[in-house]
Design an enzyme around this catalytic site. Structure first.
Site, mmCIF file in Angstrom:
data_model
loop_
_atom_site.group_PDB
_atom_site.id
_atom_site.type_symbol
_atom_site.label_atom_id
_atom_site.label_comp_id
_atom_site.label_asym_id
_atom_site.label_seq_id
_atom_site.Cartn_x
_atom_site.Cartn_y
_atom_site.Cartn_z
ATOM 1 N N PRO A 87 0.582 -1.256 0.108
ATOM 2 C CA PRO A 87 0.122 -0.037 0.130
ATOM 3 C C PRO A 87 0.950 1.306 0.092
ATOM 4 C CG PRO A 87 -0.981 -1.500 1.690
ATOM 5 C CD PRO A 87 0.364 -2.186 0.935
ATOM 6 N N CYS A 88 0.631 2.124 -0.905
ATOM 7 C CA CYS A 88 1.389 3.424 -1.017
ATOM 8 C C CYS A 88 0.938 4.475 -0.081
ATOM 9 C CB CYS A 88 1.140 3.895 -2.488
ATOM 10 S SG CYS A 88 -0.346 4.509 -3.006
ATOM 11 N N LYS A 89 -0.242 4.446 0.594
ATOM 12 C CA LYS A 89 -0.829 5.459 1.386
ATOM 13 C C LYS A 89 0.250 6.158 2.377
ATOM 14 C CE LYS A 89 -5.510 3.750 0.963
ATOM 15 N NZ LYS A 89 -5.145 2.663 -0.021
ATOM 16 N N PHE A 91 3.137 6.639 2.074
ATOM 17 C CA PHE A 91 4.240 7.439 1.531
ATOM 18 C C PHE A 91 3.784 8.231 0.554
ATOM 19 C CE2 PHE A 91 5.842 3.040 2.655
ATOM 20 C CZ PHE A 91 6.657 3.599 3.727
ATOM 21 N N SER A 92 2.529 8.239 0.159
ATOM 22 C CA SER A 92 2.083 9.130 -1.170
ATOM 23 C C SER A 92 1.881 10.642 -0.440
ATOM 24 C CB SER A 92 0.633 8.518 -1.375
ATOM 25 O OG SER A 92 0.137 9.502 -2.330
#
Length: 321
Positions: A87-89, A91-92
């Protein structure tokens, strides 16, 4: 990937499979999926409905579960590639940017998967926010852990303390089958012929006993080549039989320079390149050749402070929301 498998189909276990975007690319590269692990119900429904047709996998290969609750060790010795996009959340740029302090950070789960499976290779995809200075030490920690996946964190040890111990390790302390040659690269989809600016970080690794090293992707397209076609040779406008006065894009850069090897690169593909041959969209019904090519009435025009994608540039990346 090793001698006894030359000519054979390669195998993949994919974590955080989502609706199958990365899966499609992996399958087209010659891999068959042993398992597609994803906990989102809508995504797994999509995988089950489309997997047999597009990925040649049975519904039983789709495992709807938290990756932390899957016994990945059952795939040890059977897996050429362990892949996934955690999941990128955390680091987004669009999120809270809590990084390693975000409970949704699943890099530790992926690294544990590498340790459990010890695949011949692994591939991770994530957002470029992962490379922000605020996450530099944690990114280094991730690379070090992937290099030495069997060097586990002690109970109650912080990741910073674990990183200090990891930095002191030498490959000679391990068998070649216990470490990985790891590489990372930031890429922009437009540099590879897609009509969209989309940045992604790829982290890849080969098990050291294979004697292989990850290759960096070399661009096939460039912004400079597009500038040359539009404003020096004019072939872009000739292709569409229109005048440069009809240009719809950002102000052309005055800092154009031809770099070494630039002549061998093709021009970035633009929205015009991608859509100019499409028919007028339908308002009702379905076009068999162009599914979902439907005009939806009532959309609001962008305010002056926010623009959509320019017609004569690659499209902007669509933001999740």
């Amino acid at each position: 990937m090793n001698e006894h498998r030359l000519g054979a189909t390669l195998s993949c276990v994919e974590l955080f499979a989502g609706a199958g975007g990365l899966s499609l690319g992996i399958h087209k590269a010659g891999f068959d999926h042993l398992a597609l692990i994803e906990w989102d119900k809508v995504s797994t429904k999509t995988l089950r409905r489309n997997g047999k047709r597009h990925l040649l996998v049975d519904e039983s290969a789709v495992i709807e579960c938290d990756v932390n609750h899957v016994d990945l060790a059952v795939y040890e010795g059977k897996t050429d590639l362990l892949a996934g996009g955690p999941p990128c959340k955390p680091f987004s740029m669009a999120g809270k940017r809590l990084g390693q302090n975000d409970p949704r950070d699943m890099f530790p789960a992926f690294i544990k998967g590498v340790a459990d499976v010890m695949p011949r290779a692994f591939l991770i995809e994530n957002v470029r926010g992962l490379l922000r200075p605020a996450f530099q030490d944690y990114f280094d920690y991730t690379i070090k852990r992937l290099t030495f996946p069997l060097f586990a964190k002690r109970e109650a040890e912080t990741w910073q303390e674990h990183l200090l111990r990891l930095r002191k390790l030498e490959r000679a302390e391990f068998d070649a089958s216990e470490t990985y040659v790891v590489s990372s690269q930031l890429v922009d989809a437009a540099d590879y012929g897609l009509p969209q600016r989309r940045y992604r970080v790829f982290i890849s690794g080969f098990r050291s006993d294979l004697g292989l090293s990850p290759d960096h992707l070399l661009p096939t397209h460039s912004k400079e080549a597009l500038f040359r076609e539009q404003w020096i040779t004019g072939e872009y406008w000739d292709r569409y039989q229109i005048s440069a006065d009809q240009y719809l894009g950002p102000a052309p850069s005055n800092g154009y320079r031809t770099r070494d090897g630039e002549d061998s690169l093709r021009a970035w593909r633009t929205v015009r390149d991608a859509t100019s041959d499409l028919p007028t969209p339908v308002q009702r019904g379905v076009m068999e050749q162009f599914p979902n090519h439907v005009q939806v009435p009532g959309a609001r025009i962008y305010p002056p402070c926010h623009t959509g994608s320019y017609y004569d540039s690659p499209a902007k990346a669509l933001k999740a929301g």
